[in-house]
Design an enzyme around this catalytic site. Structure first.
Site, PDB file in Angstrom:
ATOM      1  N   CYS A 181      -9.719  -2.675   1.957  1.00 29.23           N
ATOM      2  CA  CYS A 181      -9.928  -2.639   0.507  1.00 29.23           C
ATOM      3  C   CYS A 181     -11.339  -3.099   0.133  1.00 29.23           C
ATOM      4  O   CYS A 181     -12.036  -2.440  -0.650  1.00 29.23           O
ATOM      5  CB  CYS A 181      -8.878  -3.485  -0.202  1.00 29.23           C
ATOM      6  SG  CYS A 181      -8.728  -5.193   0.376  1.00 29.23           S
ATOM      7  N   HIS A 220      -5.124 -11.995  -7.307  1.00 29.76           N
ATOM      8  CA  HIS A 220      -5.482 -10.762  -8.001  1.00 29.76           C
ATOM      9  C   HIS A 220      -6.941 -10.399  -7.806  1.00 29.76           C
ATOM     10  O   HIS A 220      -7.803 -10.716  -8.623  1.00 29.76           O
ATOM     11  CB  HIS A 220      -5.163 -10.876  -9.495  1.00 29.76           C
ATOM     12  CG  HIS A 220      -3.703 -10.933  -9.789  1.00 29.76           C
ATOM     13  ND1 HIS A 220      -2.812  -9.963  -9.366  1.00 29.76           N
ATOM     14  CD2 HIS A 220      -2.959 -11.854 -10.444  1.00 29.76           C
ATOM     15  CE1 HIS A 220      -1.597 -10.275  -9.759  1.00 29.76           C
ATOM     16  NE2 HIS A 220      -1.660 -11.417 -10.411  1.00 29.76           N
ATOM     17  N   GLY A 274      -5.953  -2.038   8.487  1.00 30.70           N
ATOM     18  CA  GLY A 274      -5.478  -3.055   9.416  1.00 30.70           C
ATOM     19  C   GLY A 274      -5.402  -2.602  10.856  1.00 30.70           C
ATOM     20  O   GLY A 274      -5.339  -3.432  11.773  1.00 30.70           O
ATOM     21  N   ILE A 307       0.825  -1.202   0.000  1.00 34.17           N
ATOM     22  CA  ILE A 307       0.000   0.000   0.000  1.00 34.17           C
ATOM     23  C   ILE A 307       0.861   1.255   0.000  1.00 34.17           C
ATOM     24  O   ILE A 307       0.580   2.226  -0.704  1.00 34.17           O
ATOM     25  CB  ILE A 307      -0.953   0.013   1.214  1.00 34.17           C
ATOM     26  CG1 ILE A 307      -1.885  -1.199   1.164  1.00 34.17           C
ATOM     27  CG2 ILE A 307      -1.781   1.302   1.236  1.00 34.17           C
ATOM     28  CD1 ILE A 307      -2.783  -1.260  -0.040  1.00 34.17           C
TER      29      ILE A 307
END
Length: 342
Positions: A142, A218, A112, A12
């Site tokens: 996400c 993915h 997180g 990230i």
């Protein structure tokens, strides 16, 4: 010009740094990490486009041995910026918060971290106003970020009473080995945290969900069944999504057969690392079920939260106190919604 630093140059953090660098009204002062990881080594090989700071005192020799120039410590980086984007491992951000507070700096934490680390649990479209001028914001994960985009889109058009979601979750990011090599699906106890987090951001929506881990890397797939206050049909639903600059409507007939198709398309577009900031809705998945509407979205987990992080900087620093202006600036600098003009 708002000065920004990034703590943690991983999956990230790299993308946050790139996202800030694209904002014409922000300055990326530097990034910080604890060791010469592959990402840091790649940064050196690219000619050090970003100044690097050592986030762990005592690790100076590791960087020196790798021939990687260091501009100072994390604490020194914090003193030079207006706001920090903390993309460190879960729990580390809470410790870094002590440094941010020491110098009275603003900071944005990722999904997180525990909600208690921040003043506001933030999403650019759903509750931008709540983040204005706050010192500490925390972003949603996400999956939750993409989910809220889609649900908020419908909610603003016709109102949403409740949603039921099923998340088919990638097990690890590309290149991660710590999850092991698997050939199985794993179900988590319901309700999933994404549904609970959605209700934290959008308390007027009743949400529940199931999550299934899958041995892919993915992207995640989320199936959503939404009960809207006003019944809508497939055509109306698609028209709402097609207006949203962070939602791309795709179809099977175009060749978008699944998450890998979207990743490949992003690479063919020349996007760095094959990143996509937008979520995708499959046109073929939109189905009317009684008074409900059902659809499926793709979540590109490595990059999807970057726009909302830029929104968070704008809100926390009061760059734009109007949500429409804030998200529009982010979209413009990140090139979001370009496909709407094609």
């Amino acid at each position: 010009m708002i000065k920004v630093g990034v703590a943690g140059y991983g999956v990230i953090g790299q993308r946050l740094a790139d996202g800030v660098a694209l904002q014409k009204d922000m300055e990326l002062v530097g990034v910080a990490d604890v060791s010469p990881t592959l990402a840091v080594r790649a940064l050196k090989e690219k000619g050090m486009p970003y100044n690097l700071y050592n986030a762990l005192p005592g690790n100076e020799t590791l960087f020196a041995e790798a021939g990687i120039p260091v501009s100072g410590t994390l604490e020194e980086l914090v003193q030079k910026v207006d706001i920090m984007l903390d993309a460190t491992s879960a729990g580390v951000g809470a410790k870094n918060k002590e440094i941010y507070a020491k110098y009275n700096k603003k900071a944005i934490f990722q999904g997180g971290e525990k909600n208690s680390v921040a003043d506001v649990f933030f999403h650019g479209y759903a509750n931008y106003e709540k983040g204005i001028d706050k010192q500490f914001l925390k972003l949603t994960s996400c999956n939750t970020t993409g989910l809220i985009r889609a649900v908020d889109c419908l909610d603003r058009e016709v109102g949403v009473e409740k949603v039921a979601i099923t998340i088919i979750r990638r097990v690890a990011d590309p290149g991660d080995y710590h999850r092991g090599l698997t050939n199985a699906l794993q179900v988590e106890k319901a309700p999933s945290h994404q549904a609970l987090d959605l209700m934290t951001i959008m308390p007027h929506v009743n949400a529940t969900g199931i999550l299934v881990h899958t041995p892919v890397t993915h992207g995640h797939i989320i199936s959503v069944v939404a009960t809207t206050k006003k019944k809508i049909n497939k055509a109306e639903t698609l028209s709402f999504f097609r207006k949203h600059p962070r939602i791309r409507v795709v179809s099977l007939s175009e060749g978008f057969l699944g998450n890998a198709s979207l990743f490949r398309y992003a690479r063919d577009l020349g996007n760095p690392r094959g990143d996509m900031y937008e979520i995708a809705v499959w046109e073929d998945s939109v189905v009317e079920s009684g008074n409900d509407i059902m659809f499926v979205i793709n979540i590109p987990q490595e990059a999807v939260v970057i726009p909302e992080n830029m929104d968070a900087i704008r809100a926390a620093t009061s760059m734009q106190t109007d949500k429409a202006a804030g998200v529009a600036a982010t979209n413009n600098y990140l090139g979001l919604g370009k496909w709407l003009k094609k």
